[in-house]
Write a protein that holds these residues in place. Sequence first.
Motif, short mmCIF file in Angstrom:
data_model
loop_
_atom_site.label_atom_id
_atom_site.label_comp_id
_atom_site.label_asym_id
_atom_site.label_seq_id
_atom_site.Cartn_x
_atom_site.Cartn_y
_atom_site.Cartn_z
N LYS A 1 0.78 -1.22 -0.01
CA LYS A 1 -0.21 0.01 -0.01
C LYS A 1 0.94 1.33 -0.01
O LYS A 1 0.71 2.12 -0.51
CB LYS A 1 -0.94 0.00 1.41
N ARG A 2 1.85 1.37 0.77
CA ARG A 2 2.70 2.40 0.94
C ARG A 2 3.59 2.54 -0.41
O ARG A 2 3.53 3.86 -0.76
CB ARG A 2 3.69 2.28 2.05
N THR B 1 -8.20 7.02 4.55
CA THR B 1 -7.21 6.00 5.03
C THR B 1 -6.11 6.97 5.90
O THR B 1 -5.73 7.88 5.30
CB THR B 1 -6.40 5.32 4.22
N SER C 1 -2.48 6.68 8.17
CA SER C 1 -1.29 5.84 8.44
C SER C 1 -0.69 6.30 9.44
O SER C 1 -0.50 7.73 9.67
CB SER C 1 -0.40 5.65 7.11
N TRP D 1 -2.33 0.91 9.26
CA TRP D 1 -3.10 1.70 8.22
C TRP D 1 -4.68 1.76 8.56
O TRP D 1 -5.23 0.37 9.02
CB TRP D 1 -3.13 1.14 6.83
N SER E 1 -8.70 2.57 7.95
CA SER E 1 -9.78 3.13 7.03
C SER E 1 -11.19 3.18 7.64
O SER E 1 -11.26 1.93 8.43
CB SER E 1 -9.72 2.30 5.74
#
Length: 257
Positions: free
Chosen positions: A3-4, A201, A203, A218, A220
């Motif tokens: 994801k990053r 989202t 982080s 993370w 959401s």
Amino acid sequence: MNKRVLLVLGVLAIFVASTALSGCIGGNKTTPTTPGATATPGTTTPGTNTPSGALVPAVVSGNTITISGVKAESSDNQNSTSFDLEEGAYIVSYENKGSFGNILTATLETDDGSGMYIVSLWDTKGSDAMVVGGMMTPAGKYHLNVGNGGTYTVTITKPTSGDAAPVTLKGSKGESVAKAVNLNPGEVKISVKHDVGPTGTTSMSLYDLQGNTVASKWVSGSSSITDEDIGEITTAGTYIFSVSFSANTGGEATVSQ
């Protein structure tokens, strides 16, 4: 991590677009004429309008690098003189006033073009953790590249001390906040709470000064939501806690023992 990586790639694409917009109001990118220099002829005095092509001084004092410049909306991209960043974790802070909507678009770039870190993408102020040592941000000589800005200051700090836990960071929509915190051996918890709002989202991460991730999460959600991660501190010392809130909702994040 996937994801990053996707987030970074997406942001890089947006940065290219934002730099192009800067070019529409007169900003063509210039590059440092003397890579690796800490001071060069043709640099400008901090707090004065920087002539096109001149380098803004990167002032090194102890564990902090400070870059302060003034950029007219119609001028070319500004670059700073070069400075060294070794492997490890840093806190990058910035503030900007007086430009197009007070926004700052800026990156830290390696002089050889092998790496880049986004300082700000259309934000006015904030702070975040930067981990040097890897594909995107290798150790080496860097310079600041400002596409849009007014009167701005960017600092890169390797903290030597921090606040005692617990430490709570609060932020509004889209804001990033980072702070140094002193931790003792044992379990450590990082937690976050979103404000009620649209889906987004957030982080959060906790790093040691060598750039290793101690804990991360993370989060959401489309309403008020909390989440946490647990890590283990093996060595007493200073760590960096950072949180990046989504563009749709703010909240608060806490590191505690």
